[in-house]
Design an enzyme around this catalytic site. Structure first.
Site, PDB file in Angstrom:
ATOM      1  N   CYS A  50       0.515  -1.759   0.071  1.00 38.59           N
ATOM      2  CA  CYS A  50       0.071  -0.217   0.190  1.00 38.59           C
ATOM      3  C   CYS A  50       0.912   1.127   0.109  1.00 38.59           C
ATOM      4  O   CYS A  50       0.500   2.337  -0.515  1.00 38.59           O
ATOM      5  CB  CYS A  50      -1.177   0.405   0.780  1.00 38.59           C
ATOM      6  N   ASP A  82      -3.338  -4.025   7.754  1.00 37.19           N
ATOM      7  CA  ASP A  82      -4.210  -4.064   8.119  1.00 37.19           C
ATOM      8  C   ASP A  82      -3.826  -5.313   7.279  1.00 37.19           C
ATOM      9  O   ASP A  82      -4.852  -6.752   7.626  1.00 37.19           O
ATOM     10  CB  ASP A  82      -5.701  -3.036   7.994  1.00 37.19           C
ATOM     11  N   CYS A 123      -2.293   2.800   3.587  1.00 41.26           N
ATOM     12  CA  CYS A 123      -3.182   2.468   3.672  1.00 41.26           C
ATOM     13  C   CYS A 123      -4.154   3.046   4.797  1.00 41.26           C
ATOM     14  O   CYS A 123      -4.344   4.257   4.783  1.00 41.26           O
ATOM     15  CB  CYS A 123      -2.235   1.758   4.653  1.00 41.26           C
ATOM     16  N   ASP A 124      -4.830   2.019   4.657  1.00 41.60           N
ATOM     17  CA  ASP A 124      -6.270   2.493   5.269  1.00 41.60           C
ATOM     18  C   ASP A 124      -6.317   3.667   6.686  1.00 41.60           C
ATOM     19  O   ASP A 124      -6.939   4.213   5.972  1.00 41.60           O
ATOM     20  CB  ASP A 124      -6.842   1.228   5.992  1.00 41.60           C
ATOM     21  N   CYS A 195      -5.304  -2.006  -1.282  1.00 38.39           N
ATOM     22  CA  CYS A 195      -6.112  -3.371  -2.058  1.00 38.39           C
ATOM     23  C   CYS A 195      -7.482  -3.067  -2.860  1.00 38.39           C
ATOM     24  O   CYS A 195      -7.806  -2.049  -2.799  1.00 38.39           O
ATOM     25  CB  CYS A 195      -6.580  -4.193  -0.673  1.00 38.39           C
ATOM     26  N   GLU A 445     -10.345  -5.618  12.947  1.00 37.33           N
ATOM     27  CA  GLU A 445     -10.854  -6.195  12.168  1.00 37.33           C
ATOM     28  C   GLU A 445     -11.067  -7.422  11.929  1.00 37.33           C
ATOM     29  O   GLU A 445     -10.706  -8.328  12.047  1.00 37.33           O
ATOM     30  CB  GLU A 445     -10.105  -5.697  10.604  1.00 37.33           C
ATOM     31  N   SER A 471     -13.415  -4.718   7.623  1.00 38.00           N
ATOM     32  CA  SER A 471     -12.204  -5.787   6.182  1.00 38.00           C
ATOM     33  C   SER A 471     -13.443  -4.350   6.024  1.00 38.00           C
ATOM     34  O   SER A 471     -14.644  -5.297   5.612  1.00 38.00           O
ATOM     35  CB  SER A 471     -11.428  -6.431   6.265  1.00 38.00           C
TER      36      SER A 471
END
Length: 557
Positions: A50, A82, A123-124, A195, A445, A471
């Site tokens: 990511c 994650d 990333c997230d 992702c 998650e 997620s």
């Protein structure tokens, strides 16, 4: 605005000779220090795809800053994957990292007195963390998302990391061989980028363009697209333009901007994590936003994007179809967008959306007269099990009600063992508790569990609820963010094995079929669990974190 409105205090005058000497020790000149100082917050880390390519993009951002007359100064933050930590103790660090990243960006910008900042994220958690930091600082600033990963190819079919997690369940059920699983894992992630479906990273990327913190059309360009370098350069230039315009973040982060962002999540079938993150950003910006606002906006917003985890396409397909700008245009044409909300480009979101160009015959973003579903994917449920609310994502393919016996697990690991050990049956309601912001700590998650349930063939017959998170790749009738969490004495702590639980999406109800008197009796005997961590970063986080219904931000007691 004075372009050096903050950095003058660190670079100018006789008393700052020591500071200038230290800057010169690492190559900055007197001419460099006379220019505005622009922080470049780089969330690069060598642990995940990511953020792996962000060094390259940050270098391009710095070139843009210099070309526009500023002096860039790059700094790093931490980040947690994650996808890699899913289902392990390491996953507890993910949501905690959001606060640490936001704190680190804020601290460096305050300490070094930067005049403006560009945040390069992947990333997230790096995306909402950057927005939270910008809201706290209220400086001229913007966010550049590193971009989505390309889809993998498995036997002629596009695949993402979601397919790998679901294959784990299929392998455990004897439906997929070990060699086939290895073949899939080898091709699902073909390079750098976040992702590929409308999971949390791409959902928050969409949010950043629609809320106005990222330039429209920039985030949806895939990670390894050659055009991404040019976009990064422009972001560096834009930082100086923002500075000259005196554009501060709180002028952008208005109530209308947040409603636009929620509409984009609903229309794109985005991640339930967006609820947590938008609540957190709103708290930092001082904007009134409550969990029920997501229901109100989602109800009036059609689901338009045919994206994974429920749909056929990945984020790179959406970019080719016309990108986030085309989605904004659909919302504008449907009068679902507050068109006068400001963006970092200086244009309104309505002006940006009007410039959309749709690729002929694209099938990713549906027309307004043929939506995939009449209302958005986010649903807020309440009831005696979730008096402060909880969140489900409904694509239109799931059943809308479920009633069955509770299967109670005190951790994600316990539930995962039950799934892979074939101890669940059709009709069950899986209850995973003590995984909330405080109880986890860190609100893990549950993709490993939810994907395994789907892989086992129980996705259409088992429901799951948790005080943890999901997620963005989760699908099925899954309810997260149950609040108050078990560790705070929420009613989810009162559930016994075999209790009947009813979920009704149409009525927005999550109910434990016992009386309030019995719930009170059970909770009168309840004792708070001993914290999993009493010291260190997890201990600090558990002591300071708020409820998921308030975004799970940390704040002084």
């Amino acid at each position: 605005m004075d372009p050096k409105h903050r950095s003058r205090l660190i670079t100018e005058g006789r008393d700052r000779a020591g500071a200038r000497s230290m800057f010169k020790a690492i190559g900055f000149t007197s001419e460099d220090l006379a220019k505005p100082l622009i922080g470049v917050a780089n969330t690069w880390i060598e642990t995940m795809p990511c953020n792996f390519h962000l060094r390259r993009l940050s270098a391009k951002v710095k070139e843009g800053v210099r070309a526009a007359g500023g002096t860039p100064m790059e700094f790093n933050t931490i980040a947690i994957s994650d996808g890699e930590t899913m289902g392990t103790e390491g996953m507890r660090a993910s949501l905690v990292s959001r606060e640490v990243i936001a704190d680190s960006i804020e601290l460096v910008c305050r300490g070094q007195l930067f005049d403006a900042v560009v945040c390069v994220v992947g990333c997230d958690k790096t995306i909402p963390a950057a927005a939270m930091a910008l809201a706290r600082l209220d400086l001229p600033g913007l966010i550049l998302y590193g971009g989505t990963i390309a889809a993998g190819s498995y036997r002629g079919k596009d695949v993402t990391i979601q397919d790998v997690y679901e294959a784990i369940g299929a392998n455990a059920a004897g439906k997929m061989s070990d060699s086939d699983l290895t073949e899939l894992e080898n091709v699902a992630c073909p390079g750098a980028g976040a992702c590929g479906g409308q999971y949390t990273a791409n959902t928050m990327s969409t949010v950043m363009e629609i809320i106005g913190l990222s330039p429209m059309g920039y985030n949806s360009v895939p990670a390894m697209d050659p055009h991404k370098d040019e976009i990064a350069f422009r972001c560096g230039q834009l930082a100086l333009d923002l500075l000259k315009r005196g554009a501060n973040i709180k002028e952008i982060l208005t109530r209308q901007a947040f409603e636009n962002a929620i509409a984009a999540v609903a229309a794109s079938g985005g991640s339930t994590n967006s609820v947590l993150h938008l609540l957190a950003i709103a708290r930092e910006a001082g904007v009134p936003l409550e969990i029920d606002d997501f229901q109100k906006v989602s109800e009036r917003t059609p689901l338009l994007c045919d994206l994974k985890p429920f749909g056929r396409f990945v984020a790179a397909d959406m970019h080719r179809a016309g990108g986030i700008r085309l989605l904004a245009n659909r919302l504008l044409q449907g009068r679902k967008l507050h068109e006068n909300a400001k963006t970092v480009t200086g244009k309104t979101i309505g002006e940006e959306a009007a410039a959309a160009v749709e690729t002929p015959d694209q099938e990713v973003i549906a027309p307004l007269d043929r939506p995939l579903k009449g209302s958005g994917g986010l649903v807020i449920l309440r009831g005696n099990l979730a008096p402060q609310g909880c969140v489900a994502k409904i694509s239109g393919h799931e059943r809308l009600s479920h009633r069955g016996p509770a299967r109670v697990f005190e951790s994600e690991e316990e539930a995962m063992n039950a799934v892979t050990g074939k101890r669940l049956k059709a009709g069950d309601v899986v209850v995973i508790r003590n995984e909330g912001p405080r109880g986890g700590p860190g609100m893990r998650e549950m993709l490993g569990v939810t994907a395994a349930i789907v892989g086992e063939g129980l996705g259409e017959s088992v429901a799951l609820l948790t005080d943890g998170r999901f997620s963005g790749a989760t699908r099925g009738l899954m309810v997260g963010h149950v609040s108050p969490e078990a560790a705070l004495g929420g009613p989810i702590a009162a559930v016994h094995e075999g209790d009947i639980i009813r979920l009704d999406v149409t009525q927005r109800l999550l109910e434990l079929e016992i009386s309030d008197t019995e719930i009170h009796r059970r909770m009168s005997q309840w004792k708070a669990p001993k914290p999993r961590y009493a010291t260190g970063v997890f201990g600090k986080y558990a002591a300071l974190v708020s409820s998921a219904s308030e975004g799970a931000i940390t704040r002084p007691k």
